[in-house]
Design an enzyme around this catalytic site. Sequence first.
Site, PDB file in Angstrom:
ATOM      1  N   PRO A  38       1.618  -2.559  -1.059  1.00 54.75           N
ATOM      2  CA  PRO A  38       1.322  -2.983  -2.459  1.00 54.75           C
ATOM      3  C   PRO A  38       0.052  -2.488  -3.417  1.00 54.75           C
ATOM      4  O   PRO A  38      -1.059  -2.356  -2.423  1.00 54.75           O
ATOM      5  CB  PRO A  38       1.033  -4.407  -2.363  1.00 54.75           C
ATOM      6  CG  PRO A  38       1.812  -4.662  -1.162  1.00 54.75           C
ATOM      7  CD  PRO A  38       1.545  -3.671  -0.330  1.00 54.75           C
ATOM      8  N   LYS A  98      -6.876  -5.056  -4.850  1.00 52.85           N
ATOM      9  CA  LYS A  98      -5.768  -5.327  -3.851  1.00 52.85           C
ATOM     10  C   LYS A  98      -5.944  -6.744  -3.486  1.00 52.85           C
ATOM     11  O   LYS A  98      -5.111  -6.955  -2.589  1.00 52.85           O
ATOM     12  CB  LYS A  98      -5.610  -4.375  -2.872  1.00 52.85           C
ATOM     13  CG  LYS A  98      -5.074  -2.967  -3.431  1.00 52.85           C
ATOM     14  CD  LYS A  98      -4.943  -1.837  -2.433  1.00 52.85           C
ATOM     15  CE  LYS A  98      -4.655  -0.441  -3.062  1.00 52.85           C
ATOM     16  NZ  LYS A  98      -4.283   0.481  -1.938  1.00 52.85           N
TER      17      LYS A  98
END
Length: 270
Positions: free
Chosen positions: A2, A51
């Site tokens: 991700p 993140k």
Amino acid sequence: MPEGDTVWNTARVLGAAITGQTITRSDFRVPRLAAADVSGWTVAESACRGKHLLLRLTKDGREPLTLHSHLRMDGAWRTYRPGERWTGRPAHLIRVALHTPAAVAVGFHLHELALVPTREEARLVGHLGPDLMGEDWDADEAVRRLLARPERWIADALLDQRNLAGIGNLYKAETLFLRGVSPWTPTGDVADPGALVAKAHALLNSNRGRFTQTTTGSLRRGETNWVFERAGQPCRRCRTTIRRWTGGDHDRITYWCPHCQPGNGPPDRA
């Protein structure tokens, strides 16, 4: 893995489901938080930094807390209606479940899970560079940090979250392709680092609000990327075969078009 846009979208989905809700039951399934209990705390905000995902909690008369998590390669947050079966991931991957009257937020295979006073968030994310998805994005500071090590390959520099936060392998490859920069160009030799940073910022933010990532503008399967995960296929611009190489600071995969990204090649190119 991700990347910044995925974490941003995840934070917004979580926020829509549980912000303003009081947690009625919490279940932590990691040793360091086995005794933690945030029942009675209210979810004040679902935010992110690079993140890293940050759930900020409040409770009358108590110091605000932050539940920090990192998705890394395989982590995910999912939300379910109360009483709904938790599908999508194996139960043994559950690391935390937060029950509220409106929804249940379940974190699967989360990493770096921590519960800290909100005033101490900098301990966990203070090392990060400017956030590509953040409202306080600072392009000049990102360029300054990149150029602090002019001898470093630009591909490695872009992945270093201390320079700018949010880029992963996908946006590294696509940004360098669109700017016509070889991944092995020393950062100090990049012709226009400001334009490179601006392109990365534009790409990530173009995918706000959707989990399908595209850098080409197409959402059709197989048409979303220019070079990422297209090794052996023809370049969409020049038809040269896309190449793949593994190495660098963290032994990461790099995709590039030798024609559209002229200049230095990988050490073992011969």
